[in-house]
Design a protein around this motif. Structure first.
Motif, mmCIF file in Angstrom:
data_model
loop_
_atom_site.group_PDB
_atom_site.id
_atom_site.type_symbol
_atom_site.label_atom_id
_atom_site.label_comp_id
_atom_site.label_asym_id
_atom_site.label_seq_id
_atom_site.Cartn_x
_atom_site.Cartn_y
_atom_site.Cartn_z
ATOM 1 N N GLY A 1 0.828 -1.222 0.000
ATOM 2 C CA GLY A 1 0.000 0.000 0.000
ATOM 3 C C GLY A 1 0.850 1.254 0.000
ATOM 4 N N LYS A 2 2.061 1.149 -0.586
ATOM 5 C CA LYS A 2 2.972 2.298 -0.505
ATOM 6 C C LYS A 2 3.336 2.861 -1.881
ATOM 7 N N LEU A 3 2.392 2.787 -2.812
ATOM 8 C CA LEU A 3 2.658 3.333 -4.143
ATOM 9 C C LEU A 3 2.467 4.852 -4.051
ATOM 10 N N ASN A 4 3.583 5.567 -3.842
ATOM 11 C CA ASN A 4 3.461 7.017 -3.599
ATOM 12 C C ASN A 4 3.111 7.790 -4.868
ATOM 13 N N MET A 5 2.296 8.820 -4.695
ATOM 14 C CA MET A 5 1.882 9.658 -5.824
ATOM 15 C C MET A 5 2.218 11.118 -5.503
ATOM 16 N N HIS A 6 2.621 11.837 -6.531
ATOM 17 C CA HIS A 6 2.868 13.275 -6.351
ATOM 18 C C HIS A 6 2.004 14.017 -7.359
ATOM 19 N N PHE A 7 0.838 14.419 -6.908
ATOM 20 C CA PHE A 7 -0.125 15.041 -7.826
ATOM 21 C C PHE A 7 0.212 16.498 -8.105
ATOM 22 N N THR A 8 0.003 16.855 -9.354
ATOM 23 C CA THR A 8 0.181 18.252 -9.746
ATOM 24 C C THR A 8 -0.676 18.495 -10.995
ATOM 25 N N THR A 9 -0.835 19.744 -11.379
ATOM 26 C CA THR A 9 -1.621 20.024 -12.589
ATOM 27 C C THR A 9 -0.733 19.770 -13.804
ATOM 28 N N ILE A 10 -1.232 18.962 -14.733
ATOM 29 C CA ILE A 10 -0.398 18.707 -15.912
ATOM 30 C C ILE A 10 -1.180 18.920 -17.214
ATOM 31 N N ASP A 11 -0.411 19.257 -18.232
ATOM 32 C CA ASP A 11 -0.976 19.390 -19.577
ATOM 33 C C ASP A 11 -0.842 18.014 -20.223
ATOM 34 N N LEU A 12 -1.958 17.327 -20.324
ATOM 35 C CA LEU A 12 -1.942 15.928 -20.751
ATOM 36 C C LEU A 12 -1.448 15.782 -22.196
ATOM 37 N N ASN A 13 -1.855 16.732 -23.027
ATOM 38 C CA ASN A 13 -1.468 16.697 -24.441
ATOM 39 C C ASN A 13 0.059 16.720 -24.563
ATOM 40 N N ILE B 1 -9.929 10.907 -21.740
ATOM 41 C CA ILE B 1 -9.869 9.482 -22.053
ATOM 42 C C ILE B 1 -8.721 9.254 -23.042
ATOM 43 N N ILE B 2 -7.806 8.381 -22.639
ATOM 44 C CA ILE B 2 -6.613 8.147 -23.454
ATOM 45 C C ILE B 2 -6.685 6.705 -23.946
ATOM 46 N N GLN C 1 -4.560 12.718 -31.759
ATOM 47 C CA GLN C 1 -5.388 13.837 -31.309
ATOM 48 C C GLN C 1 -4.544 14.882 -30.604
ATOM 49 N N ASN C 2 -4.926 16.082 -30.689
ATOM 50 C CA ASN C 2 -4.154 17.107 -30.004
ATOM 51 C C ASN C 2 -5.040 18.004 -29.151
ATOM 52 N N LYS C 3 -5.919 17.401 -28.400
ATOM 53 C CA LYS C 3 -6.812 18.187 -27.527
ATOM 54 C C LYS C 3 -5.982 18.750 -26.377
#
Ligand code: ADP
Length: 479
Positions: free
Chosen positions: A327-339, A409-410, A362-364
């Motif tokens: 249960g130690k899968l660490n995540m570092h969330f931030t705002t990202i430009d998915l494209n 959706i990717i 696609q380039n959304k």
């Protein structure tokens, strides 16, 4: 004259009967008590003395309420009324109090007492102490409940191998109905019908118990593995039966097998790129020694890079797998430009896998809150799977879109061998690999990817047709 004689005779008979009754009351093993109509005690036999702890002399004339718990006052009035109406009040189970305050479980029989003129003068009560019996019944109930509630299959088996009792878990684990097994030979629960007679019973009789893995059989003939503990039940030091406790270990066995497979796959998978690396670097060394550094080719360095990348991915998967398990899968969330992120990953992958046509269509512009390194890891896993499980020179198409809820959706589509319908959910299980595909990893990539997407509150799934190709999709909450 005749009349007086008859009266005298009748009196004699009466006196004899009376003393006979007195004798019976005195010597009865049951407590016998009588009360008058005002609930005052008029008769108190030796058994009542023993049962309640009050001596006859101290209790005669006292109210019977002394031995009745207050919450039973209403009950006794109701019983007396019943008895008066001629209804039988026999072996009625209730409670009484001893002189020392101890509560007794008793069974009472009440009868009205009438005088010579058939006039009601009181009530007699015969009381039997059932405290011990009640306790036994309670204990038996607890034993029975425990027997039924245990999740392991438990059976009590006679020395000749006949099944005497079995619990609910036996029914569910072995697939039998409630009374189907009673009296049957225990051998029907074994895959090898002689195993019990040959191995278990002699060992249990010799050493008191036996435990081990046993192949068992369900009523429908299917075979599964249990961990069995059988012990002898003795009475007066003599064996009288066996108790068998069987735990279904199918899932544990499956995991054990998967782990064993994993170890051999891991060794194999790690060795393959290492062998390539070793061969290339040895060839380099030879060339370097012979012709100098100018002869080192870029394509060979690329190959080294490719193999090192594979090794890196494999080792990361092993590390991530143990992180997920803890249960130690660490995540570092931030705002990202998915494209932008997908563009970068696609570029890297195109450089790495030159024999596939990797296209980002696609380039959304979509912004999401996510861990960029983890999303890149998922993308790399999906794209390298597409490469691994499809022929060279085919297309791998990546699309970024918005679904009807506004989620990102990717999708990653390939033109490869595809996945049979019944295996499309299993491929997300730990260590699972489709047998028809030659092993090209640990079976961990999708398991870890799904955990990563789950941690992003998204979904990862596949749509695939054998020989036509697969499309993997995942969603992310967009801003
Ligand atoms: P592996 O390291 O074995 O690739 P994964 O968890 O990534 O582990 O995938 C599990 C299994 O799913 C693979 O062994 C393969 O059988 C199947 N699989 C994954 N991706 C694809 C794909 N694009 N096409 C066909 N089969 C795939």
């Amino acid at each position: 004259m005749l009349k007086r004689k008859t009266i005298q005779q009748a009196q004699k008979i009466h006196t004899a009967t009376q003393s006979h009754l007195d004798f019976l009351v005195r010597s009865s093993n049951d407590s016998i008590t009588c009360t008058d109509l005002n609930r005052n005690i008029t008769i108190w036999n030796p058994s009542a003395e023993k049962l309640y702890g009050y001596k006859k002399a101290e209790i005669l004339g006292k109210k019977i309420d002394l031995i009745i718990p207050p919450d039973k006052y209403k009950e006794i009035s109701m019983l007396l009324k019943k008895s008066l109406k001629g209804e039988v009040v026999a072996n009625y189970e209730t409670e009484r109090i001893r002189k020392d305050g101890k509560l007794l479980n008793v069974s009472i029989t009440i009868s009205p007492v009438k005088n010579d003129k058939n006039k009601l003068i009181g009530f007699s009560t015969i009381t039997r102490d059932i405290t011990r019996q009640k306790r036994l019944e309670e204990n038996l109930k607890i034993f029975k409940e425990a027997f039924e509630a245990t999740v392991d299959a438990v059976q009590i088996v006679a020395l000749d191998g006949k099944i005497l009792f079995y619990n609910k878990a036996t029914q569910t684990i072995y697939g039998y109905s409630k009374s189907e097994l009673r009296g049957k030979s225990i051998s029907i629960l074994y895959n090898d019908r002689h195993f019990s007679q040959r191995i278990v019973a002699p060992q249990v009789l010799k050493r008191g118990s036996w435990s081990g893995e046993v192949e068992s059989k369900r009523s429908d003939g299917t075979v599964f593995t249990v961990w069995l503990i059988t012990s002898v039940i003795k009475h007066n030091n003599k064996p009288i039966a066996f108790i068998r406790i069987a735990r279904d270990i199918t899932e544990i066995k499956k995991l054990e097998n998967l782990k064993a497979d994993f170890l051999s796959t891991a060794a194999h998978e790690l060795r393959t790129p290492l062998t390539t690396l070793k061969l290339i670097s040895e060839a380099h060394l030879r060339k370097y020694k012979k012709y100098g550094k100018d002869q080192i080719k870029l394509s060979e360095l690329n190959l080294i890079n490719l193999e090192l990348n594979k090794l890196n991915l494999l080792i990361n998967d092993i590390l991530d797998d143990s992180r997920v398990e803890r249960g130690k899968l660490n995540m570092h969330f931030t705002t990202i430009d998915l494209n932008k992120l997908i563009q970068q990953v696609t570029k890297k992958m195109k450089l790495l896998y030159k024999h596939h046509n990797i296209v980002y269509k696609q380039n959304k512009n979509l912004r999401v809150i996510a861990d960029p390194a983890r999303i890149e890891q998922v993308m790399i896993n999906l794209i390298s799977n597409a490469v691994k499980y499809s022929p060279i020179f085919t297309n791998i198409i990546i699309i970024l879109d918005k679904d009807h809820d506004g989620k990102a959706i990717i999708s990653v589509r390939d033109e490869g061998q595809g996945i049979p319908k019944e295996k499309q959910e299993l491929i997300f299980d730990r260590f699972y690999q489709v047998k028809e595909h030659s092993s090209k990893g640990f079976g961990l990539g999708l398991y870890i990817s799904r955990e990563i997407i789950r941690a992003h509150k998204g979904k990862l799934w596949v749509d695939s047709k054998v020989e036509k190709g697969s499309t993997f999709y995942f969603t992310l909450q967009s801003l």
